[in-house]
Design a protein around this motif. Structure first.
Motif, PDB file in Angstrom:
ATOM      1  N   ASP A  92      -8.873  -2.506 -15.742  1.00 42.00           N
ATOM      2  CA  ASP A  92      -9.469  -2.985 -14.495  1.00 42.00           C
ATOM      3  C   ASP A  92      -9.389  -1.981 -13.354  1.00 42.00           C
ATOM      4  O   ASP A  92      -9.707  -2.306 -12.212  1.00 42.00           O
ATOM      5  CB  ASP A  92      -8.812  -4.292 -14.071  1.00 42.00           C
ATOM      6  CG  ASP A  92      -7.298  -4.179 -13.941  1.00 42.00           C
ATOM      7  OD1 ASP A  92      -6.781  -3.040 -14.017  1.00 42.00           O
ATOM      8  OD2 ASP A  92      -6.630  -5.217 -13.769  1.00 42.00           O
ATOM      9  N   THR A  94      -6.834  -0.697 -11.771  1.00 34.75           N
ATOM     10  CA  THR A  94      -5.846  -0.980 -10.725  1.00 34.75           C
ATOM     11  C   THR A  94      -4.655  -0.029 -10.788  1.00 34.75           C
ATOM     12  O   THR A  94      -3.854   0.011  -9.855  1.00 34.75           O
ATOM     13  CB  THR A  94      -5.325  -2.429 -10.839  1.00 34.75           C
ATOM     14  OG1 THR A  94      -4.789  -2.639 -12.146  1.00 34.75           O
ATOM     15  CG2 THR A  94      -6.447  -3.430 -10.588  1.00 34.75           C
ATOM     16  N   ARG A 118       4.755  -1.105  -9.291  1.00 35.21           N
ATOM     17  CA  ARG A 118       3.773  -1.354  -8.233  1.00 35.21           C
ATOM     18  C   ARG A 118       4.424  -1.897  -6.973  1.00 35.21           C
ATOM     19  O   ARG A 118       3.969  -1.651  -5.857  1.00 35.21           O
ATOM     20  CB  ARG A 118       2.746  -2.396  -8.690  1.00 35.21           C
ATOM     21  CG  ARG A 118       2.112  -2.150 -10.025  1.00 35.21           C
ATOM     22  CD  ARG A 118       1.532  -3.449 -10.579  1.00 35.21           C
ATOM     23  NE  ARG A 118       2.578  -4.438 -10.803  1.00 35.21           N
ATOM     24  CZ  ARG A 118       2.356  -5.729 -11.083  1.00 35.21           C
ATOM     25  NH1 ARG A 118       1.114  -6.181 -11.145  1.00 35.21           N
ATOM     26  NH2 ARG A 118       3.366  -6.554 -11.282  1.00 35.21           N
ATOM     27  N   TYR A 123       1.591  -2.659  -3.758  1.00 36.49           N
ATOM     28  CA  TYR A 123       1.127  -3.906  -4.370  1.00 36.49           C
ATOM     29  C   TYR A 123       0.948  -5.029  -3.352  1.00 36.49           C
ATOM     30  O   TYR A 123      -0.066  -5.714  -3.330  1.00 36.49           O
ATOM     31  CB  TYR A 123       2.113  -4.347  -5.462  1.00 36.49           C
ATOM     32  CG  TYR A 123       1.691  -5.627  -6.160  1.00 36.49           C
ATOM     33  CD1 TYR A 123       0.769  -5.597  -7.199  1.00 36.49           C
ATOM     34  CD2 TYR A 123       2.211  -6.870  -5.788  1.00 36.49           C
ATOM     35  CE1 TYR A 123       0.375  -6.750  -7.845  1.00 36.49           C
ATOM     36  CE2 TYR A 123       1.826  -8.023  -6.419  1.00 36.49           C
ATOM     37  CZ  TYR A 123       0.912  -7.963  -7.445  1.00 36.49           C
ATOM     38  OH  TYR A 123       0.515  -9.118  -8.075  1.00 36.49           O
ATOM     39  N   GLU A 126      -2.141  -4.350  -1.240  1.00 32.78           N
ATOM     40  CA  GLU A 126      -3.425  -4.340  -1.928  1.00 32.78           C
ATOM     41  C   GLU A 126      -3.771  -5.684  -2.564  1.00 32.78           C
ATOM     42  O   GLU A 126      -4.923  -6.090  -2.584  1.00 32.78           O
ATOM     43  CB  GLU A 126      -3.418  -3.253  -3.021  1.00 32.78           C
ATOM     44  CG  GLU A 126      -3.484  -1.841  -2.476  1.00 32.78           C
ATOM     45  CD  GLU A 126      -4.851  -1.504  -1.929  1.00 32.78           C
ATOM     46  OE1 GLU A 126      -5.850  -2.025  -2.457  1.00 32.78           O
ATOM     47  OE2 GLU A 126      -4.928  -0.741  -0.957  1.00 32.78           O
ATOM     48  N   ASN A 127      -2.760  -6.365  -3.116  1.00 34.47           N
ATOM     49  CA  ASN A 127      -3.020  -7.616  -3.818  1.00 34.47           C
ATOM     50  C   ASN A 127      -3.369  -8.724  -2.824  1.00 34.47           C
ATOM     51  O   ASN A 127      -2.609  -9.007  -1.893  1.00 34.47           O
ATOM     52  CB  ASN A 127      -1.796  -8.026  -4.648  1.00 34.47           C
ATOM     53  CG  ASN A 127      -2.062  -9.263  -5.487  1.00 34.47           C
ATOM     54  OD1 ASN A 127      -3.130  -9.393  -6.067  1.00 34.47           O
ATOM     55  ND2 ASN A 127      -1.103 -10.150  -5.543  1.00 34.47           N
ATOM     56  N   TYR A 200      -0.642   1.107  -6.556  1.00 37.05           N
ATOM     57  CA  TYR A 200      -1.478   0.020  -7.072  1.00 37.05           C
ATOM     58  C   TYR A 200      -2.680  -0.173  -6.152  1.00 37.05           C
ATOM     59  O   TYR A 200      -2.578  -0.055  -4.935  1.00 37.05           O
ATOM     60  CB  TYR A 200      -0.664  -1.276  -7.142  1.00 37.05           C
ATOM     61  CG  TYR A 200      -1.462  -2.487  -7.563  1.00 37.05           C
ATOM     62  CD1 TYR A 200      -1.646  -2.798  -8.904  1.00 37.05           C
ATOM     63  CD2 TYR A 200      -2.040  -3.336  -6.619  1.00 37.05           C
ATOM     64  CE1 TYR A 200      -2.369  -3.899  -9.301  1.00 37.05           C
ATOM     65  CE2 TYR A 200      -2.767  -4.449  -7.003  1.00 37.05           C
ATOM     66  CZ  TYR A 200      -2.929  -4.728  -8.339  1.00 37.05           C
ATOM     67  OH  TYR A 200      -3.654  -5.828  -8.718  1.00 37.05           O
ATOM     68  N   ARG A 201      -3.829  -0.459  -6.752  1.00 35.40           N
ATOM     69  CA  ARG A 201      -5.015  -0.794  -5.959  1.00 35.40           C
ATOM     70  C   ARG A 201      -5.645  -2.061  -6.518  1.00 35.40           C
ATOM     71  O   ARG A 201      -5.645  -2.281  -7.732  1.00 35.40           O
ATOM     72  CB  ARG A 201      -6.021   0.356  -5.969  1.00 35.40           C
ATOM     73  CG  ARG A 201      -6.344   0.920  -7.345  1.00 35.40           C
ATOM     74  CD  ARG A 201      -7.300   2.087  -7.257  1.00 35.40           C
ATOM     75  NE  ARG A 201      -7.564   2.669  -8.571  1.00 35.40           N
ATOM     76  CZ  ARG A 201      -6.988   3.766  -9.034  1.00 35.40           C
ATOM     77  NH1 ARG A 201      -6.109   4.411  -8.279  1.00 35.40           N
ATOM     78  NH2 ARG A 201      -7.281   4.237 -10.237  1.00 35.40           N
ATOM     79  N   ASP A 202      -6.176  -2.885  -5.642  1.00 34.08           N
ATOM     80  CA  ASP A 202      -6.768  -4.148  -6.072  1.00 34.08           C
ATOM     81  C   ASP A 202      -8.056  -3.880  -6.841  1.00 34.08           C
ATOM     82  O   ASP A 202      -8.656  -2.797  -6.755  1.00 34.08           O
ATOM     83  CB  ASP A 202      -7.050  -5.042  -4.860  1.00 34.08           C
ATOM     84  CG  ASP A 202      -7.089  -6.520  -5.251  1.00 34.08           C
ATOM     85  OD1 ASP A 202      -6.708  -6.843  -6.393  1.00 34.08           O
ATOM     86  OD2 ASP A 202      -7.509  -7.342  -4.421  1.00 34.08           O
ATOM     87  N   ARG A 203      -8.483  -4.876  -7.574  1.00 33.41           N
ATOM     88  CA  ARG A 203      -9.712  -4.739  -8.355  1.00 33.41           C
ATOM     89  C   ARG A 203     -10.904  -4.405  -7.450  1.00 33.41           C
ATOM     90  O   ARG A 203     -11.015  -4.946  -6.353  1.00 33.41           O
ATOM     91  CB  ARG A 203     -10.015  -6.051  -9.093  1.00 33.41           C
ATOM     92  CG  ARG A 203      -9.194  -6.287 -10.349  1.00 33.41           C
ATOM     93  CD  ARG A 203      -9.495  -7.655 -10.922  1.00 33.41           C
ATOM     94  NE  ARG A 203      -8.872  -7.834 -12.220  1.00 33.41           N
ATOM     95  CZ  ARG A 203      -9.460  -7.574 -13.381  1.00 33.41           C
ATOM     96  NH1 ARG A 203     -10.693  -7.092 -13.392  1.00 33.41           N
ATOM     97  NH2 ARG A 203      -8.832  -7.774 -14.517  1.00 33.41           N
ATOM     98  N   SER A 209     -10.567 -11.017 -12.077  1.00 31.67           N
ATOM     99  CA  SER A 209      -9.287 -11.140 -12.768  1.00 31.67           C
ATOM    100  C   SER A 209      -9.339 -12.250 -13.803  1.00 31.67           C
ATOM    101  O   SER A 209      -9.945 -13.302 -13.589  1.00 31.67           O
ATOM    102  CB  SER A 209      -8.165 -11.433 -11.759  1.00 31.67           C
ATOM    103  OG  SER A 209      -6.952 -11.682 -12.436  1.00 31.67           O
TER     104      SER A 209
END
Length: 338
Positions: A92, A94, A118, A123, A126-127, A200-203, A209
């Protein structure tokens, strides 16, 4: 990566995928750039989009796993693929592929598992799913408390493994709880773990997801409960037994106080139930002691099996290197004679 090139170590990148056509092409390209000598494996888990076609077009080795669930895919990968070092990531986009060479280096330095951490980096910024953040903190706190550890990211999907870890790790989980299971397994068997902070990077937009926050969260907590029961039976059953026995003693004490004042046991059913609770608590404690001995024997067996796999792996590599050496020497001699 210098370490890897000098010793002819083989590296396999494992990418379990389900409907990741938006990102899988970029992920394969990134890992090819970061680890140019590695084999990139994409295991398609019944995708209904073009994930497999895009991965194949980018040069990945594409295989299919019909059993739905990430745990099932990881199990198939670990069974099918032979390499000196394994890097596992998601399709994905991420996780940063540029961190992979450092993770490979740590495995070659002797670690059994490298965790792409992450939670110590980006995390929580970004999340965008707050329940995921809460769940990560809950799982991390409970496992570290019970195992006396200091692991920052229990549930990350970005990891590297040694050959011995992969071939001796019993994959039991079927879904997303696989990462939690890996961490508990490593802590229980005192394996060499190294945590490496990763960005970490978000989708990206358009990528969806597959994680069900509530459903998969319950599965993760159930996995923790089951593995604590199996790996830490004495604290689990001993603590439960102590609680049950304490309740029984409380009721017994109340009956004894009444007897002290009146000289008569007026609540025989309460006394009987209280004694049974005390006995049940003692039985639970004894069960914990017996299972704790069994768990220690299982750990001894695991260490023995790991040592055998490590020895066999070194022996096979030594034989292959000798074959390559003599084969090359024979070829050079033949060329000179011509």
């Amino acid at each position: 990566m210098v370490h890897m090139l000098n010793t002819n170590q083989t590296v396999a990148v494992l990418l379990p995928c389900y409907n990741e056509e938006v990102t899988i092409g970029k992920v394969v390209r990134n890992f090819k750039h970061a680890l140019p000598n590695a084999d990139i494996y994409v295991y398609d888990n019944n995708s209904t989009d073009k994930t497999a076609d895009i991965a194949a077009a980018e040069g990945a080795i594409v295989r299919h796993e019909p059993r739905q669930g990430k745990g099932n895919v990881i199990r198939a990968m670990f069974e099918d693929i032979d390499a000196d070092v394994y890097v596992m990531a998601d399709g994905d986009d991420t996780y940063p592929a540029e961190s992979a060479p450092q993770m490979v280096e740590k495995i070659l330095d002797g670690y059994d598992m490298v965790i792409g951490d992450r939670l110590s980096s980006t995390y929580f910024e970004e999340n965008k799913r707050p329940f995921h953040n809460f769940g990560n903190r809950l799982v991390r706190g409970s496992i570290n408390l019970l195992f006396g550890a200091h692991v920052h990211d229990i549930m990350t999907g970005y990891r590297a493994f040694s050959f011995t870890f992969v071939k001796t790790y019993p994959v039991l989980s079927r879904g997303f709880e696989i990462e939690t299971e890996m961490t508990i397994h490593s802590l229980n068997n005192n394996l060499r773990i190294y945590e490496m902070p990763v960005q970490y990077r978000d989708r990206p937009e358009g990528s969806v997801s597959k994680l069900d926050t509530v459903g998969d969260g319950i599965k993760v907590l159930n996995t923790i409960f089951q593995m604590i029961r199996e790996y830490k039976p004495l604290p689990f059953f001993g603590g439960l037994g102590f609680l049950v026995a304490l309740i029984g003693l409380g009721f017994t004490l109340s009956v004894m106080i009444d007897f002290w004042h009146t000289g008569v046991v007026a609540r025989f059913p309460t006394l009987t139930g209280a004694v049974m609770l005390v006995i049940a608590g003692l039985l639970l404690f004894i069960t914990g002691v017996i299972l704790d001995v069994t768990a220690k024997n299982e750990r001894k067996l695991f260490i023995s099996d790991s040592n055998k796999f490590a020895y066999m792996h070194r022996a096979c590599r030594s034989i292959n290197l000798r074959c390559d050496y003599f084969g090359n020497s024979a070829s050079e001699t033949s060329e000179r004679q011509r």
